[in-house]
Design a protein around this motif. Structure first.
Motif: not given
Length: 321
Positions: A37-38, A40, A43, A46, A291-292, A296-297, A300, A303-304
């Protein structure tokens, strides 16, 4: 003191390159990546969780890996040693294995009737393997690189370094419900419950040591277990009544957390045992996908794009092995 932790929940440290970090903890130490995940609060980096098959509380070492993070300084006001529990008579195997993997080790020493092997991870984080003479019943994660008969069972203990022990000891006993076990020179041992692997903290008193600097190769915080949110809420209220500066309860998706500093300076956390890491993916697929949290979705894709791809060994996810 009505609240008593049952032991360590996790330790979180700072690392540099995330691929190098994952390679070391998965292939060299044989742990499982149970959650990708990241951070929080940031973000763009990781948050990687390593542990046993399910990421049970007390087995977890987690990392915030910033690729350009400066090297930290080990000193007072921080946790300066993170120790893992391994089976008795395994340290000879581990010494050969680590050296075969290019990791320098010290000689095996005996401390408090436990054999201890010291080494560092690629960022310089101080680690130890401890063989407890009465064994450790926790089940290991079995991998081709580290067979089950030698594998890490979980956390054994942490060492906090301080300039003086009295106020820190008060927080451990009165704030966390630990018990003083013994003193040896400048080292004071405290235990949760009956002690043993996963329920031990050492306080090392070094009056002339410099203050530590938390960055790559150092521990960010040490988390202790609470059984549930109801207990955690009441625990937080009691700490506040004692004049301790405690954060609000924070949702970490896989547990709920509160944070505060013990008087010596180390950041501590009380984390709930539940809901655990299978709340958003099946047991056999833990760690495979990023997984976020829901908030944060929407970001995504961005972030990715900021995160490097991790090279995970196939045995991390038995379904794909």
């Amino acid at each position: 003191m009505p609240f008593r932790t049952s032991g360590l929940h996790h330790v979180t440290a700072i690392a540099g390159d995330p691929r190098r970090n994952a390679d070391f903890y998965l292939r060299t130490l044989g742990l499982r990546l149970v959650k990708t995940t990241v951070n929080f609060d940031d973000p763009g980096t990781y948050h990687l969780y390593y542990g046993d098959e399910s990421g049970a509380p007390g087995t977890l070492l987690t990392f915030f890996p910033w690729r350009d993070a400066p090297r930290g300084r080990v000193g007072t006001g921080q946790a300066t040693m993170t120790s893992f529990s391994v089976p008795e008579h395994s340290l000879g195997w581990w010494k050969r294995h680590l050296e075969d993997m290019g990791v320098s080790t010290g000689r095996v020493v005996n401390r408090d009737d436990e054999d201890v092997l010291l080494f560092r991870d690629p960022d310089g984080l101080q680690l130890a393997l401890v063989a407890h003479p009465r064994g450790d019943p926790r089940n290991p994660w079995d991998t081709p690189s580290v067979p089950a008969e030698h594998a890490i069972r979980g956390l054994h203990s942490v060492t906090l370094s301080v300039n003086r022990e009295d106020a820190t000891a008060g927080m451990l006993t009165e704030g966390l419900g630990l018990e003083f076990a013994r003193e040896e020179h400048n080292r004071f041992r405290f235990i949760a419950g009956e002690g043993g692997p996963g329920a031990t903290v050492d306080v090392l008193v070094t009056p002339d040591a410099p203050r530590g600097l938390v960055a790559a190769g150092t521990v960010h915080h040490v988390a202790w277990r609470a059984p549930d949110e109801k207990t955690q809420t009441a625990w937080r209220e009691e700490l506040m009544e004692r004049g301790v500066g405690v954060t609000s309860i924070m949702d970490r998706q896989y547990f709920r957390s509160i944070y505060f500093r013990e008087p010596g300076g180390t950041l501590l956390e009380i984390a709930t045992d539940r809901p655990g890491f299978t709340v958003d993916e099946p047991l056999l697929e833990l760690g495979r996908a990023l997984k976020l949290p829901p908030w944060l979705e929407p970001d995504r894709q961005r972030i990715e794009a900021m995160l490097p791809e991790l090279d995970l060994p196939s045995e991390n996810n038995p379904v794909s092995a």
